[in-house]
Design a protein around this motif. Structure first.
Motif, PDB file in Angstrom:
ATOM      1  N   ASP A  92       0.840  -1.185   0.000  1.00 57.41           N
ATOM      2  CA  ASP A  92       0.000   0.000   0.000  1.00 57.41           C
ATOM      3  C   ASP A  92       0.881   1.243   0.000  1.00 57.41           C
ATOM      4  N   THR A  93       1.358   1.580  -1.183  1.00 58.02           N
ATOM      5  CA  THR A  93       2.220   2.739  -1.325  1.00 58.02           C
ATOM      6  C   THR A  93       1.902   3.426  -2.635  1.00 58.02           C
ATOM      7  N   THR A  94       2.114   4.723  -2.680  1.00 57.74           N
ATOM      8  CA  THR A  94       1.886   5.457  -3.930  1.00 57.74           C
ATOM      9  C   THR A  94       3.113   5.394  -4.833  1.00 57.74           C
ATOM     10  N   GLN A  95       4.228   4.937  -4.291  1.00 56.64           N
ATOM     11  CA  GLN A  95       5.449   4.804  -5.082  1.00 56.64           C
ATOM     12  C   GLN A  95       5.517   3.419  -5.711  1.00 56.64           C
ATOM     13  N   SER A  96       6.252   3.318  -6.805  1.00 54.60           N
ATOM     14  CA  SER A  96       6.435   2.028  -7.475  1.00 54.60           C
ATOM     15  C   SER A  96       7.102   1.037  -6.534  1.00 54.60           C
ATOM     16  N   THR A  97       6.617  -0.182  -6.563  1.00 56.11           N
ATOM     17  CA  THR A  97       7.178  -1.241  -5.738  1.00 56.11           C
ATOM     18  C   THR A  97       8.439  -1.783  -6.409  1.00 56.11           C
ATOM     19  N   SER A  98       9.469  -1.981  -5.613  1.00 56.86           N
ATOM     20  CA  SER A  98      10.774  -2.434  -6.118  1.00 56.86           C
ATOM     21  C   SER A  98      10.799  -3.948  -6.316  1.00 56.86           C
ATOM     22  N   ILE A  99      11.990  -4.467  -6.547  1.00 52.70           N
ATOM     23  CA  ILE A  99      12.165  -5.904  -6.760  1.00 52.70           C
ATOM     24  C   ILE A  99      12.111  -6.716  -5.468  1.00 52.70           C
ATOM     25  N   VAL A 100      12.226  -6.065  -4.320  1.00 53.97           N
ATOM     26  CA  VAL A 100      12.307  -6.781  -3.040  1.00 53.97           C
ATOM     27  C   VAL A 100      11.104  -7.706  -2.813  1.00 53.97           C
ATOM     28  N   PRO A 101       9.846  -7.245  -2.974  1.00 48.83           N
ATOM     29  CA  PRO A 101       8.722  -8.165  -2.757  1.00 48.83           C
ATOM     30  C   PRO A 101       8.697  -9.336  -3.745  1.00 48.83           C
ATOM     31  N   ILE A 102       9.230  -9.123  -4.934  1.00 46.19           N
ATOM     32  CA  ILE A 102       9.263 -10.202  -5.925  1.00 46.19           C
ATOM     33  C   ILE A 102      10.270 -11.263  -5.497  1.00 46.19           C
ATOM     34  N   ALA A 103      11.422 -10.827  -5.041  1.00 47.33           N
ATOM     35  CA  ALA A 103      12.427 -11.775  -4.550  1.00 47.33           C
ATOM     36  C   ALA A 103      11.901 -12.525  -3.325  1.00 47.33           C
ATOM     37  N   SER A 127       8.219  -0.907 -10.298  1.00 45.50           N
ATOM     38  CA  SER A 127       9.369  -0.316 -10.983  1.00 45.50           C
ATOM     39  C   SER A 127       9.698  -1.147 -12.222  1.00 45.50           C
ATOM     40  N   ARG A 128      10.445  -0.552 -13.115  1.00 43.82           N
ATOM     41  CA  ARG A 128      10.864  -1.259 -14.333  1.00 43.82           C
ATOM     42  C   ARG A 128      11.675  -2.506 -13.981  1.00 43.82           C
ATOM     43  N   SER A 129      12.557  -2.385 -12.983  1.00 43.19           N
ATOM     44  CA  SER A 129      13.365  -3.549 -12.593  1.00 43.19           C
ATOM     45  C   SER A 129      12.485  -4.658 -12.015  1.00 43.19           C
ATOM     46  N   ALA A 130      11.415  -4.291 -11.332  1.00 50.02           N
ATOM     47  CA  ALA A 130      10.503  -5.299 -10.780  1.00 50.02           C
ATOM     48  C   ALA A 130       9.772  -6.043 -11.890  1.00 50.02           C
ATOM     49  N   THR A 131       9.266  -5.312 -12.879  1.00 45.66           N
ATOM     50  CA  THR A 131       8.549  -5.980 -13.970  1.00 45.66           C
ATOM     51  C   THR A 131       9.500  -6.820 -14.822  1.00 45.66           C
ATOM     52  N   THR A 132      10.751  -6.393 -14.915  1.00 47.81           N
ATOM     53  CA  THR A 132      11.743  -7.193 -15.646  1.00 47.81           C
ATOM     54  C   THR A 132      12.048  -8.474 -14.865  1.00 47.81           C
ATOM     55  N   LEU A 133      12.289  -8.348 -13.568  1.00 46.99           N
ATOM     56  CA  LEU A 133      12.625  -9.513 -12.750  1.00 46.99           C
ATOM     57  C   LEU A 133      11.517 -10.561 -12.770  1.00 46.99           C
ATOM     58  N   VAL A 134      10.277 -10.123 -12.685  1.00 49.86           N
ATOM     59  CA  VAL A 134       9.178 -11.084 -12.618  1.00 49.86           C
ATOM     60  C   VAL A 134       9.107 -11.934 -13.889  1.00 49.86           C
ATOM     61  N   PHE A 136      11.635 -13.129 -15.374  1.00 52.20           N
ATOM     62  CA  PHE A 136      12.716 -14.111 -15.312  1.00 52.20           C
ATOM     63  C   PHE A 136      12.515 -15.159 -14.222  1.00 52.20           C
ATOM     64  N   VAL A 137      11.457 -15.037 -13.450  1.00 48.85           N
ATOM     65  CA  VAL A 137      11.150 -16.052 -12.444  1.00 48.85           C
ATOM     66  C   VAL A 137      10.590 -17.262 -13.178  1.00 48.85           C
ATOM     67  N   ALA A 138      11.226 -18.401 -12.979  1.00 48.31           N
ATOM     68  CA  ALA A 138      10.777 -19.610 -13.678  1.00 48.31           C
ATOM     69  C   ALA A 138      10.434 -20.679 -12.663  1.00 48.31           C
ATOM     70  N   PRO A 139       9.297 -21.323 -12.782  1.00 51.79           N
ATOM     71  CA  PRO A 139       8.249 -21.001 -13.741  1.00 51.79           C
ATOM     72  C   PRO A 139       7.577 -19.674 -13.386  1.00 51.79           C
ATOM     73  N   GLN A 140       6.901 -19.088 -14.349  1.00 48.66           N
ATOM     74  CA  GLN A 140       6.287 -17.771 -14.141  1.00 48.66           C
ATOM     75  C   GLN A 140       5.017 -17.913 -13.305  1.00 48.66           C
ATOM     76  N   THR A 141       5.211 -17.819 -12.000  1.00 49.94           N
ATOM     77  CA  THR A 141       4.105 -18.028 -11.064  1.00 49.94           C
ATOM     78  C   THR A 141       3.836 -16.806 -10.192  1.00 49.94           C
TER      79      THR A 141
END
Length: 166
Positions: A92-103, A127-134, A136-141
């Protein structure tokens, strides 16, 4: 009654109309009596519940049950619907979420059955890095839900439909 039970009781009293109003107030920063982030977390879970999903409300589990006081894992909730088992993470933030929650989600999924899906909700998008990282997560879940998608799903009562489309 504990704080988490109070949150659950308050949100479960809301139907679709009240939930949409609650969401609007949340966006405007006018929600009182909730710890930061909790209102959005419970809103998402309640929306799925209103659509017939089985919901597990936020909980904490020990990563090593044999080590008292050891490392724990906080889960924002889980949704079981249409044969899918999903772990929920809400930001719950107005800022873009980083890669941390994805990791973090990737690691949580590694400790669960292979068919489990991760759902990450972020009011501020990703964030752009978050959408890129997701990608590359295999399988894409891991499925990312932006604030506009949550608003749309609330308006149209379409969390299940949106989940299947994703």
């Amino acid at each position: 009654m504990g704080r988490e039970d109070a949150y659950k009781s308050r949100i479960k009293a809301m139907g679709w109309a009240r939930l949409r109003t609650f969401h609007e107030r949340l966006i405007q920063g006018r929600v009182e009596g909730w710890e930061p982030g909790k209102a959005f977390e419970y809103l998402v879970l309640r929306a799925f519940e209103l659509e017939g999903a089985e919901v597990t409300w936020p909980y904490i589990i020990a990563l090593s049950p044999l080590e008292p006081g050891g490392e724990t894992e906080q889960i924002d909730g889980a949704v079981f619907v249409d044969g899918l088992a999903c772990i929920v993470e809400a930001k719950d933030t107005t800022q873009s979420t980083s890669i941390v929650p994805i990791a973090k989600m990737r690691n949580q999924l590694l400790r669960r059955p292979a068919s489990t899906i991760g759902l990450i909700f972020s009011r501020g998008g990703f964030s752009r890095s978050a959408t890129t990282l997701v990608r590359f997560v295999a399988p894409q879940t891991i499925l990312l839900w932006k604030g506009e998608e949550v608003a749309h799903a609330l308006k149209h009562r379409a969390f299940r439909t949106t989940l299947h489309r994703k």
